[in-house]
Design a protein around this motif. Sequence first.
Motif, short mmCIF file in Angstrom:
data_model
loop_
_atom_site.label_atom_id
_atom_site.label_comp_id
_atom_site.label_asym_id
_atom_site.label_seq_id
_atom_site.Cartn_x
_atom_site.Cartn_y
_atom_site.Cartn_z
N LEU A 128 80.14 11.96 22.61
CA LEU A 128 78.81 12.04 22.00
C LEU A 128 78.40 13.50 21.79
O LEU A 128 77.84 13.86 20.75
CB LEU A 128 77.78 11.33 22.88
N LEU A 129 78.66 14.35 22.79
CA LEU A 129 78.29 15.75 22.67
C LEU A 129 79.07 16.44 21.55
O LEU A 129 78.48 17.12 20.69
CB LEU A 129 78.54 16.47 23.99
N THR A 130 80.38 16.24 21.54
CA THR A 130 81.19 16.86 20.48
C THR A 130 80.93 16.19 19.14
O THR A 130 81.05 16.84 18.09
CB THR A 130 82.68 16.76 20.82
N GLY A 131 80.55 14.92 19.17
CA GLY A 131 80.24 14.24 17.91
C GLY A 131 79.06 14.85 17.19
O GLY A 131 79.05 14.97 15.96
N LYS A 132 78.06 15.29 17.94
CA LYS A 132 76.91 15.95 17.31
C LYS A 132 77.31 17.30 16.73
O LYS A 132 76.85 17.69 15.65
CB LYS A 132 75.78 16.12 18.33
N VAL A 133 78.17 18.03 17.44
CA VAL A 133 78.67 19.31 16.92
C VAL A 133 79.44 19.06 15.63
O VAL A 133 79.27 19.78 14.64
CB VAL A 133 79.57 20.00 17.97
N PHE A 134 80.29 18.04 15.63
CA PHE A 134 81.05 17.69 14.43
C PHE A 134 80.10 17.38 13.27
O PHE A 134 80.31 17.84 12.14
CB PHE A 134 81.94 16.47 14.72
N GLU A 135 79.06 16.62 13.54
CA GLU A 135 78.10 16.26 12.48
C GLU A 135 77.40 17.49 11.92
O GLU A 135 77.15 17.58 10.72
CB GLU A 135 77.07 15.27 13.05
N ALA A 136 77.11 18.48 12.79
CA ALA A 136 76.45 19.70 12.32
C ALA A 136 77.35 20.52 11.41
O ALA A 136 76.88 21.18 10.47
CB ALA A 136 76.00 20.54 13.51
N VAL A 137 78.66 20.49 11.67
CA VAL A 137 79.61 21.23 10.84
C VAL A 137 79.87 20.49 9.54
O VAL A 137 79.94 21.10 8.47
CB VAL A 137 80.95 21.44 11.60
N GLN A 138 80.00 19.20 9.62
CA GLN A 138 80.44 18.38 8.49
C GLN A 138 79.36 17.39 8.11
O GLN A 138 79.50 16.18 8.29
CB GLN A 138 81.73 17.65 8.88
N ARG A 139 78.25 17.90 7.61
CA ARG A 139 77.11 17.06 7.27
C ARG A 139 77.45 16.14 6.11
O ARG A 139 78.16 16.49 5.17
CB ARG A 139 75.91 17.94 6.91
N ASN A 140 76.90 14.91 6.18
CA ASN A 140 77.11 13.96 5.08
C ASN A 140 75.79 13.28 4.73
O ASN A 140 74.73 13.60 5.28
CB ASN A 140 78.18 12.92 5.46
N SER A 141 75.85 12.33 3.82
CA SER A 141 74.65 11.71 3.28
C SER A 141 73.90 10.87 4.30
O SER A 141 72.74 10.52 4.09
CB SER A 141 75.02 10.83 2.08
N ARG A 142 74.55 10.52 5.42
CA ARG A 142 73.84 9.72 6.43
C ARG A 142 72.70 10.50 7.07
O ARG A 142 71.71 9.91 7.52
CB ARG A 142 74.82 9.26 7.52
N ASN A 143 72.82 11.82 7.13
CA ASN A 143 71.77 12.67 7.70
C ASN A 143 71.06 13.37 6.54
O ASN A 143 71.24 14.56 6.28
CB ASN A 143 72.37 13.69 8.67
N LYS A 144 70.25 12.60 5.84
CA LYS A 144 69.62 13.08 4.61
C LYS A 144 68.67 14.24 4.90
O LYS A 144 67.88 14.21 5.83
CB LYS A 144 68.87 11.94 3.94
N GLY A 145 68.76 15.26 4.05
CA GLY A 145 67.86 16.40 4.17
C GLY A 145 68.20 17.36 5.28
O GLY A 145 67.45 18.31 5.52
N ALA A 146 69.31 17.15 5.99
CA ALA A 146 69.67 18.03 7.09
C ALA A 146 70.09 19.40 6.56
O ALA A 146 70.67 19.51 5.48
CB ALA A 146 70.80 17.43 7.91
N ARG A 147 69.79 20.44 7.31
CA ARG A 147 70.12 21.81 6.92
C ARG A 147 71.63 22.02 6.97
O ARG A 147 72.31 21.58 7.88
CB ARG A 147 69.41 22.79 7.85
N GLN A 148 72.14 22.71 5.97
CA GLN A 148 73.56 23.06 5.94
C GLN A 148 73.74 24.45 6.55
O GLN A 148 72.95 25.36 6.30
CB GLN A 148 74.07 23.07 4.49
N TYR A 149 74.79 24.60 7.35
CA TYR A 149 75.04 25.87 8.03
C TYR A 149 76.35 26.49 7.56
O TYR A 149 77.32 25.78 7.28
CB TYR A 149 75.09 25.66 9.54
N ASP A 150 76.35 27.82 7.50
CA ASP A 150 77.57 28.54 7.15
C ASP A 150 78.54 28.57 8.32
O ASP A 150 79.75 28.68 8.12
CB ASP A 150 77.23 29.97 6.72
N ALA A 151 78.01 28.51 9.53
CA ALA A 151 78.86 28.49 10.72
C ALA A 151 78.10 27.83 11.85
O ALA A 151 76.86 27.84 11.89
CB ALA A 151 79.29 29.90 11.12
N VAL A 152 78.85 27.24 12.77
CA VAL A 152 78.29 26.66 13.99
C VAL A 152 78.99 27.32 15.17
O VAL A 152 80.23 27.43 15.19
CB VAL A 152 78.49 25.13 14.04
#
Length: 333
Positions: A128-152
């Motif tokens: 779960l912890l690493t899954g959130k990190v993965f989601e922050a790096v590889q954002r998709n349409s499921r997390n609508k409007g989420a900020r995109q980052y150049d690096a995590v």
Amino acid sequence: MSIDWPRVQLHVVTGKGGTGKSTVAAALALGLASHGTNVLLCEVEGRQGIARMFDVDPLPYAETRIATGLSRDGEPAGSVYALHIDAESALLEYLAMYYKLGRAGKALDRFGVVEFATTIAPGVRDVLLTGKVFEAVQRNSRNKGARQYDAVVLDAPPTGRITQFLNVSDQVAGLAKVGPIKNQADTMMTLFRSPRTAIHLVTLLEEMPVQETADAIIDLQQARLPVGGVVVNQVRPQDLDPEELAAARAGTLDAAAVAKDLDRAGVSPDDDLVDALVAEGGEHAERRALEDAQRAVVATLGVPAYELPRLAGGIDLGCLYELAERLKEQGLA
């Protein structure tokens, strides 16, 4: 993003306890957040270390802007956002995003089901912890409007646990052979084992941290996880040349020369002070010799090495910017 690691989007920072890995992770985030780029700094150990270093309120489970990145060459700096990840909140978010369990998920939390699930099943918490990190790096349409980052940048668990923490496919192997958990773990491993990830190790020039760093590099490589660089933290000043160091170790420093230097600096050169400085010089020279021996070991590890100075008086935001500048100059940030 960085000179040495231009393809990397996820910088994982680990190290033996007490080596300053959280400080290095924070400085790295500030260094990467330059030239208008935005960086997310994550922590997963529940200590609220980011909030203390940046002197902000305890972080919620939400991406919060905490600082402006390092600015160079007159270009506008980016921003550093921070996220305190806890397994329970990550599970509720996962249920809401993938199974549409909004209120139902919160009800499960009230009944203690979330805590039960993350405690009773080995490996689920780390997934779960690493899954959130993965989601922050590889954002998709499921997390609508989420900020995109150049690096995590991830302030990760210590070296003794880092391979197990990131090797999520092995973590869930005994829990699920098929299904969404297994599929998510396999997908996460494609990022963690790719050139888009680098695992940096923080050490001191001491025998135990250096040995633990060497062991961790072997473990990570055997797990096919990408090793980044070694950051040697809290390096002592190197103002004395080799001849002066040799004289200090041998106890043959010129006390009269020390007294003259004190006098030129406007300090009364009494005998007790001179003797104390000569003795301290000998201790410093002995310590430098030990550090040089460990630096030679670090040079054999086969990965790039970076050095950060020991800063007096503790770490505040100004110190973090100074360390970020050092990492930038050396090509890590």
